[in-house]
Design a protein around this motif. Structure first.
Motif, PDB file in Angstrom:
ATOM      1  N   GLU A 266     -16.347  -1.893  68.471  1.00 47.05           N
ATOM      2  CA  GLU A 266     -17.660  -2.422  68.112  1.00 47.05           C
ATOM      3  C   GLU A 266     -18.263  -1.727  66.893  1.00 47.05           C
ATOM      4  O   GLU A 266     -19.226  -2.215  66.334  1.00 47.05           O
ATOM      5  CB  GLU A 266     -18.613  -2.286  69.306  1.00 47.05           C
ATOM      6  N   SER A 267     -17.706  -0.602  66.500  1.00 48.32           N
ATOM      7  CA  SER A 267     -18.256   0.158  65.380  1.00 48.32           C
ATOM      8  C   SER A 267     -17.460  -0.123  64.101  1.00 48.32           C
ATOM      9  O   SER A 267     -16.537  -0.928  64.086  1.00 48.32           O
ATOM     10  CB  SER A 267     -18.219   1.652  65.692  1.00 48.32           C
ATOM     11  N   GLU A 268     -17.820   0.580  63.061  1.00 54.27           N
ATOM     12  CA  GLU A 268     -17.141   0.443  61.772  1.00 54.27           C
ATOM     13  C   GLU A 268     -15.825   1.239  61.723  1.00 54.27           C
ATOM     14  O   GLU A 268     -15.098   1.168  60.744  1.00 54.27           O
ATOM     15  CB  GLU A 268     -18.066   0.932  60.646  1.00 54.27           C
ATOM     16  N   ILE A 269     -15.545   1.979  62.770  1.00 55.32           N
ATOM     17  CA  ILE A 269     -14.343   2.831  62.790  1.00 55.32           C
ATOM     18  C   ILE A 269     -13.085   1.978  62.631  1.00 55.32           C
ATOM     19  O   ILE A 269     -12.164   2.336  61.904  1.00 55.32           O
ATOM     20  CB  ILE A 269     -14.264   3.669  64.084  1.00 55.32           C
TER      21      ILE A 269
ATOM     22  N   HIS B  88     -16.492   1.298  72.102  1.00 58.14           N
ATOM     23  CA  HIS B  88     -17.211   1.891  70.968  1.00 58.14           C
ATOM     24  C   HIS B  88     -16.390   1.775  69.693  1.00 58.14           C
ATOM     25  O   HIS B  88     -16.916   1.448  68.626  1.00 58.14           O
ATOM     26  CB  HIS B  88     -17.542   3.354  71.253  1.00 58.14           C
ATOM     27  N   TYR B  89     -15.102   2.032  69.802  1.00 57.21           N
ATOM     28  CA  TYR B  89     -14.215   1.982  68.636  1.00 57.21           C
ATOM     29  C   TYR B  89     -14.222   0.581  68.018  1.00 57.21           C
ATOM     30  O   TYR B  89     -14.394   0.418  66.818  1.00 57.21           O
ATOM     31  CB  TYR B  89     -12.796   2.380  69.046  1.00 57.21           C
TER      32      TYR B  89
ATOM     33  N   GLN C 282     -12.688  -0.748  61.022  1.00 63.32           N
ATOM     34  CA  GLN C 282     -12.540  -1.160  59.631  1.00 63.32           C
ATOM     35  C   GLN C 282     -11.952  -0.046  58.774  1.00 63.32           C
ATOM     36  O   GLN C 282     -11.142  -0.291  57.889  1.00 63.32           O
ATOM     37  CB  GLN C 282     -13.902  -1.583  59.053  1.00 63.32           C
ATOM     38  N   SER C 283     -12.355   1.199  59.050  1.00 62.37           N
ATOM     39  CA  SER C 283     -11.899   2.297  58.198  1.00 62.37           C
ATOM     40  C   SER C 283     -10.573   2.915  58.647  1.00 62.37           C
ATOM     41  O   SER C 283      -9.781   3.329  57.816  1.00 62.37           O
ATOM     42  CB  SER C 283     -12.973   3.381  58.103  1.00 62.37           C
TER      43      SER C 283
END
Length: 153
Positions: free
Chosen positions: A128-131, A125-126, A133-134
């Motif tokens: 594959e998500s925008e997390i 999940h980490y 990037q941020s």
């Protein structure tokens, strides 16, 4: 509560339903004692403030008894043996806490299996998500927070 944390007391009228005890001491009490060198061995001080040590009624009774022994010594006339007795009793308390801390992980194997299952999906999940990037690469602290654990568990 861990080492080097600030303690604040709330208004007693707002906490009338609260019960229990706390033990707070100044680092000078143990400076130069064998307990001072052992403080790093007590892993439970790394618990987050939202975490708790799970105790049976018998274990609560044992810890309360030891705290009572410390309180009794504090109420005696101070002499050259007072510090030694207080520190050794404090060390006994911490040793029992260490036992109970370690025991709770042995007796919660089913919970641990659930935690492993919960963890398995977190990295995917980490990444594959925008997390990613941020926040950049995930830390142990991040995963601990997601599972409501301290990073030292």
């Amino acid at each position: 509560m861990g080492t080097n944390q600030v303690v604040a007391m709330e208004d007693p009228d707002e906490t009338k339903d609260a019960y229990g005890w706390g033990l707070v001491f100044h680092p000078e009490l143990i400076r130069g004692t064998s307990l001072s060198a052992k403080m790093k061995d007590y892993n439970f001080f790394s618990y987050g403030v939202y975490e708790a040590l799970h105790l049976s009624e018998q274990e609560k009774g044992k810890l309360t008894e030891i705290v009572g022994d410390i309180e009794h010594e504090l109420n005696q006339n101070i002499d050259k043996h007072s510090k030694t007795l207080i520190v050794s009793t404090l060390e006994l308390l911490l040793n029992y806490c260490n036992r109970y801390y370690d025991r709770q992980f042995i007796t919660r194997t089913e919970t641990n299996k659930d935690l492993i299952a919960d963890f398995e999906g977190l990295p995917d999940h980490y990444f594959e998500s925008e997390i990613l990037q941020s926040l950049g690469f995930p830390s142990v602290k991040y995963f601990g927070e997601q599972l409501h654990l301290s990073p030292n568990c």
